[in-house]
Scaffold this active site. Structure first.
Site, mmCIF file in Angstrom:
data_model
loop_
_atom_site.group_PDB
_atom_site.id
_atom_site.type_symbol
_atom_site.label_atom_id
_atom_site.label_comp_id
_atom_site.label_asym_id
_atom_site.label_seq_id
_atom_site.Cartn_x
_atom_site.Cartn_y
_atom_site.Cartn_z
ATOM 1 N N LEU A 18 0.861 -1.194 0.000
ATOM 2 C CA LEU A 18 0.000 0.000 0.000
ATOM 3 C C LEU A 18 0.888 1.230 0.000
ATOM 4 C CD1 LEU A 18 -3.035 0.825 2.240
ATOM 5 C CD2 LEU A 18 -0.981 2.225 2.436
ATOM 6 N N ASP A 20 0.105 5.736 -1.334
ATOM 7 C CA ASP A 20 -0.667 6.958 -1.136
ATOM 8 C C ASP A 20 -2.164 6.731 -0.937
ATOM 9 O OD1 ASP A 20 1.817 7.744 -1.997
ATOM 10 O OD2 ASP A 20 1.109 8.972 -3.646
ATOM 11 N N TYR A 79 -2.066 5.457 -11.076
ATOM 12 C CA TYR A 79 -1.377 6.247 -10.057
ATOM 13 C C TYR A 79 -2.362 7.100 -9.261
ATOM 14 C CZ TYR A 79 3.394 5.043 -11.561
ATOM 15 O OH TYR A 79 4.578 4.400 -11.823
ATOM 16 N N SER A 80 -1.826 7.906 -8.365
ATOM 17 C CA SER A 80 -2.631 8.610 -7.365
ATOM 18 C C SER A 80 -3.622 9.588 -7.975
ATOM 19 C CB SER A 80 -1.721 9.360 -6.397
ATOM 20 O OG SER A 80 -0.994 8.463 -5.607
ATOM 21 N N ARG A 137 1.271 14.595 -12.418
ATOM 22 C CA ARG A 137 0.422 13.551 -11.835
ATOM 23 C C ARG A 137 -0.315 14.025 -10.577
ATOM 24 N NH1 ARG A 137 5.805 11.671 -11.364
ATOM 25 N NH2 ARG A 137 6.664 11.775 -9.241
#
Length: 462
Positions: A18, A20, A79-80, A137
Protein backbone atom coordinates in the site's frame (compact mmCIF):
# COMPACT_ATOMS: atom_id res chain seq x y z
CA UNK A 1 10.32 -15.29 18.58
CA UNK A 2 8.80 -13.53 15.59
CA UNK A 3 5.99 -11.07 16.39
CA UNK A 4 3.70 -10.19 13.44
CA UNK A 5 3.52 -6.59 12.24
CA UNK A 6 -0.09 -6.82 11.04
CA UNK A 7 -2.05 -3.84 12.32
CA UNK A 8 -5.35 -4.29 14.13
CA UNK A 9 -7.14 -1.01 13.40
CA UNK A 10 -5.24 0.79 10.62
CA UNK A 11 -6.19 0.44 6.96
CA UNK A 12 -3.84 -1.95 5.17
CA UNK A 13 -4.23 -4.60 2.45
CA UNK A 14 -4.29 -8.34 3.19
CA UNK A 15 -1.30 -8.78 0.86
CA UNK A 16 0.97 -6.67 -1.33
CA UNK A 17 2.07 -3.06 -0.90
CA UNK A 18 0.00 0.00 0.00
CA UNK A 19 1.08 3.59 -0.52
CA UNK A 20 -0.67 6.96 -1.14
CA UNK A 21 -4.25 7.51 0.05
CA UNK A 22 -6.47 8.38 -2.92
CA UNK A 23 -10.09 9.29 -3.47
CA UNK A 24 -11.15 10.03 0.11
CA UNK A 25 -14.86 10.79 0.15
CA UNK A 26 -18.21 10.44 1.90
CA UNK A 27 -20.55 8.85 -0.64
CA UNK A 28 -24.06 7.43 -0.24
CA UNK A 29 -23.79 6.77 3.48
CA UNK A 30 -20.24 5.48 3.67
CA UNK A 31 -16.72 6.80 3.99
CA UNK A 32 -14.38 5.64 1.23
CA UNK A 33 -10.61 5.41 1.50
CA UNK A 34 -9.03 4.43 -1.81
CA UNK A 35 -5.28 3.88 -1.91
CA UNK A 36 -2.40 2.87 -4.15
CA UNK A 37 -2.06 -0.91 -4.05
CA UNK A 38 0.34 -3.37 -5.63
CA UNK A 39 -1.67 -6.56 -5.24
CA UNK A 40 1.02 -8.65 -6.98
CA UNK A 41 4.14 -7.95 -4.90
CA UNK A 42 5.52 -6.05 -1.91
CA UNK A 43 7.23 -3.47 -4.10
CA UNK A 44 6.34 -0.50 -6.33
CA UNK A 45 6.37 -2.40 -9.62
CA UNK A 46 2.63 -2.27 -10.31
CA UNK A 47 -0.08 0.03 -9.00
CA UNK A 48 -3.84 -0.35 -8.82
CA UNK A 49 -6.40 1.30 -6.56
CA UNK A 50 -7.61 -0.71 -3.57
CA UNK A 51 -10.23 0.58 -1.18
CA UNK A 52 -11.91 0.23 2.19
CA UNK A 53 -15.25 1.55 3.40
CA UNK A 54 -16.65 2.57 6.76
CA UNK A 55 -19.98 3.82 8.12
CA UNK A 56 -18.34 5.75 10.95
CA UNK A 57 -14.58 6.37 10.37
CA UNK A 58 -13.85 3.65 12.93
CA UNK A 59 -14.99 0.26 11.62
CA UNK A 60 -13.41 -0.39 8.23
CA UNK A 61 -13.78 -3.19 5.70
CA UNK A 62 -11.26 -3.86 2.96
CA UNK A 63 -13.13 -4.23 -0.34
CA UNK A 64 -10.46 -5.33 -2.82
CA UNK A 65 -9.54 -3.41 -5.96
CA UNK A 66 -11.44 -0.60 -7.64
CA UNK A 67 -9.22 0.28 -10.61
CA UNK A 68 -6.68 -2.04 -12.28
CA UNK A 69 -3.96 -1.12 -14.82
CA UNK A 70 -5.79 -2.78 -17.70
CA UNK A 71 -6.04 -0.11 -20.41
CA UNK A 72 -3.47 1.21 -22.91
CA UNK A 73 -3.47 4.60 -21.15
CA UNK A 74 -2.76 3.18 -17.65
CA UNK A 75 -0.98 -0.10 -18.44
CA UNK A 76 2.03 0.61 -16.18
CA UNK A 77 0.06 1.94 -13.27
CA UNK A 78 -3.14 3.48 -11.96
CA UNK A 79 -1.38 6.25 -10.06
CA UNK A 80 -2.63 8.61 -7.37
CA UNK A 81 -5.68 10.84 -7.62
CA UNK A 82 -8.88 11.89 -5.92
CA UNK A 83 -12.67 11.53 -5.79
CA UNK A 84 -15.57 13.96 -6.07
CA UNK A 85 -19.32 13.46 -6.20
CA UNK A 86 -20.90 15.31 -9.12
CA UNK A 87 -24.62 14.98 -9.78
CA UNK A 88 -24.90 11.91 -7.55
CA UNK A 89 -22.13 10.12 -9.43
CA UNK A 90 -18.79 9.17 -7.90
CA UNK A 91 -15.99 10.51 -10.09
CA UNK A 92 -12.51 9.05 -9.60
CA UNK A 93 -9.64 11.06 -11.11
CA UNK A 94 -6.24 9.39 -11.41
CA UNK A 95 -2.99 9.47 -13.33
CA UNK A 96 -2.65 6.76 -15.95
CA UNK A 97 1.02 5.83 -16.28
CA UNK A 98 2.58 4.32 -19.39
CA UNK A 99 6.30 3.59 -19.48
CA UNK A 100 7.76 1.72 -22.42
CA UNK A 101 11.39 1.53 -23.55
CA UNK A 102 12.31 4.11 -20.91
CA UNK A 103 9.74 6.68 -22.09
CA UNK A 104 7.02 7.81 -19.68
CA UNK A 105 3.61 9.16 -20.69
CA UNK A 106 1.21 10.49 -18.05
CA UNK A 107 -2.47 11.14 -18.65
CA UNK A 108 -5.10 12.33 -16.19
CA UNK A 109 -8.02 9.90 -16.38
CA UNK A 110 -11.59 9.58 -15.16
CA UNK A 111 -13.57 6.59 -13.87
CA UNK A 112 -17.14 6.76 -12.59
CA UNK A 113 -19.46 4.78 -10.35
CA UNK A 114 -23.13 4.92 -9.48
CA UNK A 115 -22.95 2.62 -6.46
CA UNK A 116 -19.40 2.85 -5.07
CA UNK A 117 -18.73 -0.78 -5.95
CA UNK A 118 -18.58 -0.98 -9.73
CA UNK A 119 -16.27 1.39 -11.62
CA UNK A 120 -16.32 2.30 -15.30
CA UNK A 121 -13.33 3.98 -16.93
CA UNK A 122 -14.02 6.88 -19.30
CA UNK A 123 -10.37 7.33 -20.26
CA UNK A 124 -8.02 10.35 -20.35
CA UNK A 125 -9.44 13.82 -19.74
CA UNK A 126 -6.18 15.83 -19.69
CA UNK A 127 -2.79 15.37 -21.31
CA UNK A 128 0.46 16.98 -20.19
CA UNK A 129 0.52 20.64 -21.29
CA UNK A 130 3.48 22.35 -22.95
CA UNK A 131 6.28 23.36 -20.61
CA UNK A 132 6.16 20.23 -18.45
CA UNK A 133 7.84 16.82 -18.38
CA UNK A 134 5.81 13.64 -18.01
CA UNK A 135 6.28 13.86 -14.24
CA UNK A 136 2.80 15.34 -14.20
CA UNK A 137 0.42 13.55 -11.83
CA UNK A 138 -1.73 13.22 -8.70
CA UNK A 139 -4.89 15.15 -9.72
CA UNK A 140 -6.87 16.53 -6.78
CA UNK A 141 -10.26 17.84 -7.95
CA UNK A 142 -12.24 20.36 -5.88
CA UNK A 143 -15.13 22.76 -6.46
CA UNK A 144 -13.83 26.10 -7.76
CA UNK A 145 -15.02 29.13 -5.73
CA UNK A 146 -15.57 30.91 -9.07
CA UNK A 147 -17.81 28.09 -10.34
CA UNK A 148 -17.11 24.77 -11.96
CA UNK A 149 -14.19 22.64 -10.81
CA UNK A 150 -10.46 23.00 -10.26
CA UNK A 151 -7.83 20.28 -10.56
CA UNK A 152 -4.41 20.77 -8.94
CA UNK A 153 -1.56 18.55 -10.07
CA UNK A 154 2.00 17.86 -9.00
CA UNK A 155 4.41 18.63 -11.80
CA UNK A 156 7.93 19.08 -13.08
CA UNK A 157 8.71 21.83 -15.57
CA UNK A 158 10.89 21.32 -18.62
CA UNK A 159 13.68 23.15 -16.77
CA UNK A 160 13.73 20.28 -14.28
CA UNK A 161 12.10 22.17 -11.38
CA UNK A 162 8.81 21.52 -9.60
CA UNK A 163 5.43 23.21 -9.83
CA UNK A 164 1.76 22.89 -8.92
CA UNK A 165 -0.35 23.14 -12.06
CA UNK A 166 -4.03 24.08 -12.30
CA UNK A 167 -6.65 22.72 -14.70
CA UNK A 168 -10.24 23.96 -14.90
CA UNK A 169 -13.58 22.46 -15.95
CA UNK A 170 -17.22 23.43 -15.97
CA UNK A 171 -18.58 19.89 -15.80
CA UNK A 172 -15.82 17.77 -14.24
CA UNK A 173 -15.31 15.90 -17.52
CA UNK A 174 -13.82 18.37 -20.00
CA UNK A 175 -10.63 19.97 -18.73
CA UNK A 176 -8.24 22.65 -19.96
CA UNK A 177 -4.88 23.72 -18.50
CA UNK A 178 -5.03 26.78 -16.25
CA UNK A 179 -1.35 27.53 -15.63
CA UNK A 180 1.01 27.11 -12.70
CA UNK A 181 -0.25 28.31 -9.31
CA UNK A 182 3.03 27.49 -7.54
CA UNK A 183 6.69 27.29 -8.59
CA UNK A 184 9.80 25.87 -6.94
CA UNK A 185 13.41 26.85 -7.58
CA UNK A 186 14.80 24.31 -5.08
CA UNK A 187 12.87 21.08 -5.63
CA UNK A 188 12.82 19.09 -8.83
CA UNK A 189 9.26 17.80 -8.36
CA UNK A 190 6.11 18.58 -6.39
CA UNK A 191 3.86 15.62 -5.56
CA UNK A 192 0.35 15.12 -4.18
CA UNK A 193 -1.04 18.68 -3.94
CA UNK A 194 -4.32 19.30 -2.13
CA UNK A 195 -6.24 22.60 -2.15
CA UNK A 196 -9.24 23.41 0.03
CA UNK A 197 -10.80 25.98 2.37
CA UNK A 198 -10.28 25.52 6.10
CA UNK A 199 -11.94 27.75 8.68
CA UNK A 200 -12.43 30.47 6.09
CA UNK A 201 -8.95 30.45 4.53
CA UNK A 202 -7.51 28.55 1.55
CA UNK A 203 -4.91 25.88 2.39
CA UNK A 204 -2.45 24.15 0.10
CA UNK A 205 -0.78 20.84 0.98
CA UNK A 206 2.02 19.41 -1.16
CA UNK A 207 5.16 17.25 -1.11
CA UNK A 208 8.43 18.87 -2.26
CA UNK A 209 10.82 16.32 -3.74
CA UNK A 210 14.50 16.43 -4.57
CA UNK A 211 15.22 14.28 -7.62
CA UNK A 212 18.22 13.17 -9.60
CA UNK A 213 16.81 14.15 -12.98
CA UNK A 214 19.55 12.38 -14.90
CA UNK A 215 18.84 9.06 -13.16
CA UNK A 216 15.09 9.83 -12.91
CA UNK A 217 15.18 8.90 -9.23
CA UNK A 218 13.79 10.41 -6.04
CA UNK A 219 16.38 11.50 -3.47
CA UNK A 220 14.22 12.78 -0.61
CA UNK A 221 10.77 14.24 -0.07
CA UNK A 222 8.41 15.29 2.72
CA UNK A 223 4.93 16.72 3.31
CA UNK A 224 4.10 20.35 4.01
CA UNK A 225 1.13 22.68 4.31
CA UNK A 226 0.51 26.40 4.30
CA UNK A 227 -2.41 28.74 4.96
CA UNK A 228 -2.86 31.22 2.11
CA UNK A 229 -4.13 34.79 2.02
CA UNK A 230 -6.26 34.12 -1.04
CA UNK A 231 -7.25 31.36 -3.43
CA UNK A 232 -4.17 30.81 -5.63
CA UNK A 233 -4.18 31.57 -9.34
CA UNK A 234 -1.75 31.42 -12.23
CA UNK A 235 -1.47 35.22 -12.42
CA UNK A 236 0.53 35.24 -9.16
CA UNK A 237 2.10 31.81 -8.64
CA UNK A 238 3.17 30.94 -5.10
CA UNK A 239 6.77 30.49 -4.06
CA UNK A 240 6.64 26.82 -3.01
CA UNK A 241 10.02 26.95 -1.27
CA UNK A 242 8.96 29.22 1.60
CA UNK A 243 6.09 29.82 4.00
CA UNK A 244 5.25 26.19 4.75
CA UNK A 245 5.27 23.98 7.85
CA UNK A 246 5.99 20.27 8.00
CA UNK A 247 2.78 18.38 8.63
CA UNK A 248 4.38 15.57 10.65
CA UNK A 249 7.69 15.59 12.52
CA UNK A 250 8.00 11.80 12.72
CA UNK A 251 9.55 9.08 10.60
CA UNK A 252 6.63 7.82 8.55
CA UNK A 253 4.21 10.24 6.93
CA UNK A 254 3.75 11.15 3.27
CA UNK A 255 1.27 12.02 0.53
CA UNK A 256 -1.55 13.28 2.80
CA UNK A 257 -4.97 13.85 1.32
CA UNK A 258 -8.04 15.46 2.87
CA UNK A 259 -11.79 15.47 2.38
CA UNK A 260 -14.76 17.27 3.88
CA UNK A 261 -17.30 15.20 5.82
CA UNK A 262 -21.02 16.05 6.15
CA UNK A 263 -20.60 17.87 9.48
CA UNK A 264 -18.02 20.21 7.95
CA UNK A 265 -14.82 18.78 9.40
CA UNK A 266 -11.75 18.37 7.21
CA UNK A 267 -10.39 14.81 7.58
CA UNK A 268 -6.85 13.79 6.62
CA UNK A 269 -5.19 10.44 5.93
CA UNK A 270 -1.51 9.98 5.14
CA UNK A 271 0.66 7.12 3.99
CA UNK A 272 2.38 5.87 7.16
CA UNK A 273 5.70 4.97 5.58
CA UNK A 274 8.89 6.55 4.33
CA UNK A 275 10.80 3.25 4.36
CA UNK A 276 13.19 2.73 1.49
CA UNK A 277 15.58 0.09 0.19
CA UNK A 278 16.94 -2.36 2.75
CA UNK A 279 14.68 -0.96 5.48
CA UNK A 280 11.50 -1.64 3.47
CA UNK A 281 12.60 -5.10 2.35
CA UNK A 282 13.47 -6.17 5.90
CA UNK A 283 10.25 -4.78 7.38
CA UNK A 284 8.05 -6.80 5.03
CA UNK A 285 10.21 -9.92 4.77
CA UNK A 286 8.07 -12.24 6.89
CA UNK A 287 4.71 -10.61 6.15
CA UNK A 288 2.30 -10.96 3.22
CA UNK A 289 1.76 -7.17 3.22
CA UNK A 290 3.61 -3.94 3.81
CA UNK A 291 2.55 -0.39 4.78
CA UNK A 292 -0.69 1.16 6.03
CA UNK A 293 -2.52 4.47 6.20
CA UNK A 294 -2.39 6.71 9.23
CA UNK A 295 -5.40 6.94 11.48
CA UNK A 296 -7.99 9.48 10.22
CA UNK A 297 -7.22 12.92 11.63
CA UNK A 298 -9.16 16.16 11.92
CA UNK A 299 -7.22 18.99 10.32
CA UNK A 300 -7.84 22.45 11.77
CA UNK A 301 -6.18 25.85 12.17
CA UNK A 302 -4.84 27.85 15.06
CA UNK A 303 -4.16 31.11 13.30
CA UNK A 304 -1.72 30.28 10.50
CA UNK A 305 -0.67 26.98 12.09
CA UNK A 306 -2.15 23.70 10.82
CA UNK A 307 -3.01 21.19 13.57
CA UNK A 308 -4.13 17.56 13.56
CA UNK A 309 -5.92 15.43 16.12
CA UNK A 310 -7.55 11.98 16.05
CA UNK A 311 -11.10 12.09 14.72
CA UNK A 312 -13.81 12.47 17.31
CA UNK A 313 -15.26 9.05 16.47
CA UNK A 314 -12.06 7.32 17.57
CA UNK A 315 -11.61 9.52 20.60
CA UNK A 316 -15.09 8.50 21.77
CA UNK A 317 -14.47 4.76 21.40
CA UNK A 318 -15.25 2.80 24.54
CA UNK A 319 -12.26 0.94 25.88
CA UNK A 320 -10.90 -0.97 28.83
CA UNK A 321 -8.78 1.09 31.25
CA UNK A 322 -5.47 -0.48 32.27
CA UNK A 323 -4.02 0.37 35.66
CA UNK A 324 -0.35 1.19 35.98
CA UNK A 325 2.04 0.14 38.71
CA UNK A 326 4.59 2.42 40.36
CA UNK A 327 8.19 1.36 39.84
CA UNK A 328 11.55 2.91 40.58
CA UNK A 329 11.60 4.29 37.02
CA UNK A 330 8.08 5.68 36.87
CA UNK A 331 4.67 4.17 36.18
CA UNK A 332 4.54 0.93 34.16
CA UNK A 333 1.50 -0.23 32.20
CA UNK A 334 1.20 -3.80 30.87
CA UNK A 335 -1.75 -3.90 28.44
CA UNK A 336 -2.97 -7.23 27.07
CA UNK A 337 -2.30 -6.14 23.48
CA UNK A 338 -0.58 -3.41 21.53
CA UNK A 339 -3.72 -1.59 20.36
CA UNK A 340 -4.28 1.15 22.93
CA UNK A 341 -4.28 4.88 23.54
CA UNK A 342 -2.55 6.79 26.31
CA UNK A 343 -3.64 10.32 27.20
CA UNK A 344 -2.30 12.88 29.64
CA UNK A 345 -3.82 16.36 30.09
CA UNK A 346 -3.06 19.50 32.07
CA UNK A 347 0.62 18.64 32.28
CA UNK A 348 2.66 20.45 34.88
CA UNK A 349 4.82 23.20 33.36
CA UNK A 350 8.60 22.97 33.18
CA UNK A 351 8.75 19.23 33.75
CA UNK A 352 10.57 16.63 31.72
CA UNK A 353 8.52 13.70 30.49
CA UNK A 354 9.50 10.34 29.05
CA UNK A 355 7.52 7.51 27.45
CA UNK A 356 9.01 4.15 26.47
CA UNK A 357 7.04 1.63 24.41
CA UNK A 358 7.61 -2.12 24.62
CA UNK A 359 11.02 -1.96 26.23
CA UNK A 360 12.44 0.58 23.80
CA UNK A 361 10.94 -0.22 20.40
CA UNK A 362 9.86 3.45 20.41
CA UNK A 363 10.44 6.27 22.90
CA UNK A 364 9.57 9.93 23.52
CA UNK A 365 11.27 12.55 25.67
CA UNK A 366 10.36 16.15 26.37
CA UNK A 367 13.24 18.25 27.69
CA UNK A 368 11.62 21.24 29.39
CA UNK A 369 14.86 23.22 29.77
CA UNK A 370 15.87 22.78 26.12
CA UNK A 371 12.24 22.98 24.99
CA UNK A 372 12.72 20.05 22.63
CA UNK A 373 10.86 16.86 21.78
CA UNK A 374 12.93 13.81 20.85
CA UNK A 375 11.39 10.64 19.42
CA UNK A 376 13.43 7.51 18.78
CA UNK A 377 12.81 4.05 17.40
CA UNK A 378 14.95 0.94 17.35
CA UNK A 379 16.19 0.04 13.89
CA UNK A 380 15.48 -3.40 12.47
CA UNK A 381 18.35 -3.49 9.97
CA UNK A 382 21.13 -2.98 12.57
CA UNK A 383 21.57 -2.32 16.29
CA UNK A 384 21.18 1.47 16.12
CA UNK A 385 18.30 3.91 16.59
CA UNK A 386 16.60 6.51 14.40
CA UNK A 387 15.90 9.94 15.93
CA UNK A 388 13.59 12.85 15.17
CA UNK A 389 13.63 16.11 17.10
CA UNK A 390 11.51 19.27 17.12
CA UNK A 391 11.16 22.41 19.20
CA UNK A 392 8.19 22.83 21.55
CA UNK A 393 8.11 25.81 23.96
CA UNK A 394 5.80 24.04 26.43
CA UNK A 395 4.12 20.64 26.73
CA UNK A 396 0.52 20.81 27.96
CA UNK A 397 -1.08 17.56 26.75
CA UNK A 398 -0.39 14.42 24.77
CA UNK A 399 -2.21 11.57 23.07
CA UNK A 400 -0.36 8.42 22.04
CA UNK A 401 -2.26 6.02 19.75
CA UNK A 402 -0.63 2.63 19.32
CA UNK A 403 -1.20 -0.36 17.08
CA UNK A 404 0.71 -3.58 16.57
CA UNK A 405 3.65 -1.91 14.81
CA UNK A 406 3.00 1.82 14.90
CA UNK A 407 2.69 4.87 17.13
CA UNK A 408 1.05 8.24 16.41
CA UNK A 409 1.77 10.95 18.94
CA UNK A 410 -0.24 14.20 19.19
CA UNK A 411 1.13 16.96 21.42
CA UNK A 412 -0.74 20.03 22.69
CA UNK A 413 -4.01 19.05 21.01
CA UNK A 414 -2.40 18.53 17.63
CA UNK A 415 0.15 21.35 17.57
CA UNK A 416 2.93 18.83 16.86
CA UNK A 417 2.53 15.28 15.49
CA UNK A 418 4.95 12.34 15.18
CA UNK A 419 4.15 9.17 13.20
CA UNK A 420 6.25 6.01 13.22
CA UNK A 421 6.30 2.38 12.21
CA UNK A 422 8.53 0.09 14.26
CA UNK A 423 9.44 -3.58 14.44
CA UNK A 424 7.74 -5.50 17.30
CA UNK A 425 10.21 -7.50 19.38
CA UNK A 426 8.86 -7.48 22.95
CA UNK A 427 6.49 -10.39 23.73
CA UNK A 428 4.83 -8.37 26.53
CA UNK A 429 3.34 -5.01 25.46
CA UNK A 430 4.25 -2.22 27.86
CA UNK A 431 4.35 1.53 28.33
CA UNK A 432 6.65 3.13 30.88
CA UNK A 433 6.05 6.79 31.73
CA UNK A 434 8.35 8.93 33.83
CA UNK A 435 7.75 12.52 34.81
CA UNK A 436 4.00 12.82 35.34
CA UNK A 437 2.87 14.06 38.73
CA UNK A 438 0.37 11.96 40.72
CA UNK A 439 -2.24 14.68 40.13
CA UNK A 440 -1.90 14.60 36.32
CA UNK A 441 -5.00 13.16 34.58
CA UNK A 442 -3.50 10.23 32.64
CA UNK A 443 -5.02 6.99 31.37
CA UNK A 444 -4.11 4.01 29.22
CA UNK A 445 -7.09 2.38 27.50
CA UNK A 446 -7.21 -0.76 25.39
CA UNK A 447 -8.93 -0.18 22.06
CA UNK A 448 -11.77 -2.50 21.01
CA UNK A 449 -10.89 -5.44 18.80
CA UNK A 450 -12.22 -6.09 15.28
CA UNK A 451 -12.20 -2.47 14.09
CA UNK A 452 -10.74 -3.43 10.70
CA UNK A 453 -11.63 -6.51 8.68
CA UNK A 454 -10.40 -7.99 5.42
CA UNK A 455 -13.21 -8.88 3.01
CA UNK A 456 -11.16 -9.52 -0.11
CA UNK A 457 -12.55 -10.67 -3.43
CA UNK A 458 -11.15 -14.09 -4.13
CA UNK A 459 -10.33 -13.16 -7.70
CA UNK A 460 -7.94 -10.43 -6.45
CA UNK A 461 -5.42 -13.16 -5.54
CA UNK A 462 -4.81 -14.06 -9.17
Amino acid sequence: MYIPKKQSWHIEPPWGLLNDPNGLIWYKGNYYAFFQWNRLAKDHSSKAWGFATSPDLVHWQFRGSALLPDQPYDAQGVYSGSALEIGGQLNLYYTGNVKQEGRRISRQCLAVSEDGRHFRKLGPVLTTPAGYTEHFRDPKVVPDPQGGYAMVLGAQRQNGLGAVELAISQDGVHWVPGGAIGLSEEYQMIECPDLFALDGAPVLLYCPQHRDNDADASLDSFSVGRVLDQWPDAANPLDLDTGWQRLDAGFDFYAPQTFRVPDGRRILFGWMSRLEGEEETAFGAEEPRIHCLTMPRELFRRGQHLCQRPVREQRELPGTPVAGETTGNGRLYRPARRAFRFTADNLAPNRDLELTLHGGEWSFRYDAAARTVTVQRRRWTDSGTDTRQAELPALTSLELWCDQSSAELFLNDGELVFSARFCPTAPQPSLLEAGLTPETPAQLTLLPEDLYRFIPKEEEKS
